[in-house]
Write an enzyme that holds these catalytic residues in place. Structure first.
Site, mmCIF file in Angstrom:
data_model
loop_
_atom_site.group_PDB
_atom_site.id
_atom_site.type_symbol
_atom_site.label_atom_id
_atom_site.label_comp_id
_atom_site.label_asym_id
_atom_site.label_seq_id
_atom_site.Cartn_x
_atom_site.Cartn_y
_atom_site.Cartn_z
ATOM 1 N N GLY A 1 9.833 -42.607 69.443
ATOM 2 C CA GLY A 1 10.849 -43.051 70.381
ATOM 3 C C GLY A 1 11.009 -44.546 70.508
ATOM 4 O O GLY A 1 11.909 -45.017 71.196
ATOM 5 N N LYS B 1 -2.851 -36.582 61.676
ATOM 6 C CA LYS B 1 -1.957 -36.647 62.830
ATOM 7 C C LYS B 1 -1.391 -35.238 63.019
ATOM 8 O O LYS B 1 -0.674 -34.729 62.161
ATOM 9 C CB LYS B 1 -0.840 -37.649 62.606
ATOM 10 C CG LYS B 1 0.152 -37.703 63.783
ATOM 11 C CD LYS B 1 1.374 -38.536 63.466
ATOM 12 C CE LYS B 1 2.420 -38.324 64.547
ATOM 13 N NZ LYS B 1 3.713 -38.986 64.227
ATOM 14 N N THR C 1 11.302 -44.910 62.312
ATOM 15 C CA THR C 1 12.750 -45.027 62.137
ATOM 16 C C THR C 1 13.272 -46.429 62.432
ATOM 17 O O THR C 1 14.151 -46.934 61.719
ATOM 18 C CB THR C 1 13.479 -44.006 63.024
ATOM 19 O OG1 THR C 1 12.940 -42.707 62.774
ATOM 20 C CG2 THR C 1 14.969 -43.992 62.732
#
Length: 252
Positions: A180, A91, A202
């Site tokens: 996000g 990535k 997260t």
């Protein structure tokens, strides 16, 4: 399918910020994720024990170049990650803005071109910009990973129309919403729009119950994909009666 590999789930999960290694392992299992990401810095902090924990999940490992700010730094990190994790998957992150963590498109394309030439199978973290996407594909990438919103912000799909345009423009190219995403409903929305997978960290790691949240995200991603494949009804400006007028009794 990503670089010829079929995965058991369209959810990709990050491995940072969890309360403990045990919670991380349980959350990954509950999510049903097919891919987990790991940064070289994180692996360095945990050592061989952390690496064993990751491989023990049975998920495909996707090392990342998190924290890199130049093409050269990202390339070097990717080369080290391949040596440590034994995979050509990477990535690719090249950060260009300290506050938003928005990728640097110029350095990103430069690093992608170098890594693809070296045999890496690159998953580039990018924006929804169509020109940057084209350049990344020309560099050799077979996957694009546009952000939903800034990393860790939980804002969801901040530029929906641009993401819809990207999905329509890159027909046949695997697209992964990366960063996000803060709620299962946001992940489901991305899948309903036709994106191929969602990557997040997260929202699960920092939840009051990471295991429960991981399970919720896994189900949301699955449900969103089922809805997309089934065919969502189009939006209308006016109401449309679900009960037909024809055949109704005249009670006047």
């Amino acid at each position: 399918m990503f670089y010829g590999v079929d995965l058991p789930s369209r959810l990709m999960l990050g491995t940072a910020q969890y309360p403990s290694p045990a919670v991380l392992a349980e959350a990954v299992s509950a999510s049903g994720a097919g891919v987990i990401t790991v940064s070289l810095r994180r692996e360095g902090a945990g050592g061989a024990a952390f690496r064993d924990l990751l491989t023990g999940t049975g998920c495909r490992l996707l090392p990342n170049t998190a924290g890199c700010h130049t093409a050269r730094e990202a390339v070097t990190t990717a080369q080290m990650a391949r040596e440590i994790f034994g995979t050509n998957w990477i990535k690719l992150e090249v950060i260009g803005h300290a506050d938003t963590l928005q990728p640097d498109p110029f350095a990103l394309v430069e690093a992608a071109r170098i890594l693809c030439a070296e045999g890496f199978e690159v998953f580039p973290y990018t924006t929804e910009d169509l020109i940057v996407g084209e350049k990344l594909l020309e560099a050799g990438c077979e996957v694009l990973m546009p952000w939903g919103a800034p990393i860790g912000s939980g804002q969801g799909l901040r530029h929906r129309e641009a993401l819809r345009s990207m999905r329509a423009h890159f027909k046949g190219v695997p697209l992964v919403i990366d960063a996000g995403i803060g709620a299962p409903s946001q992940a489901m929305e991305a899948m309903e729009m036709g994106f191929d997978a969602v990557l997040l960290n997260t929202a699960v790691a920092k939840a009051l119950d990471p295991v429960g949240m991981a399970r919720a995200f896994g189900q949301a991603v699955h449900a969103g994909r089922l809805a997309y494949e089934a065919g969502l009804m189009p939006r209308r400006d006016m109401a449309e009666a679900s009960t037909p007028i024809f055949g109704m009794a005249d009670l006047a």
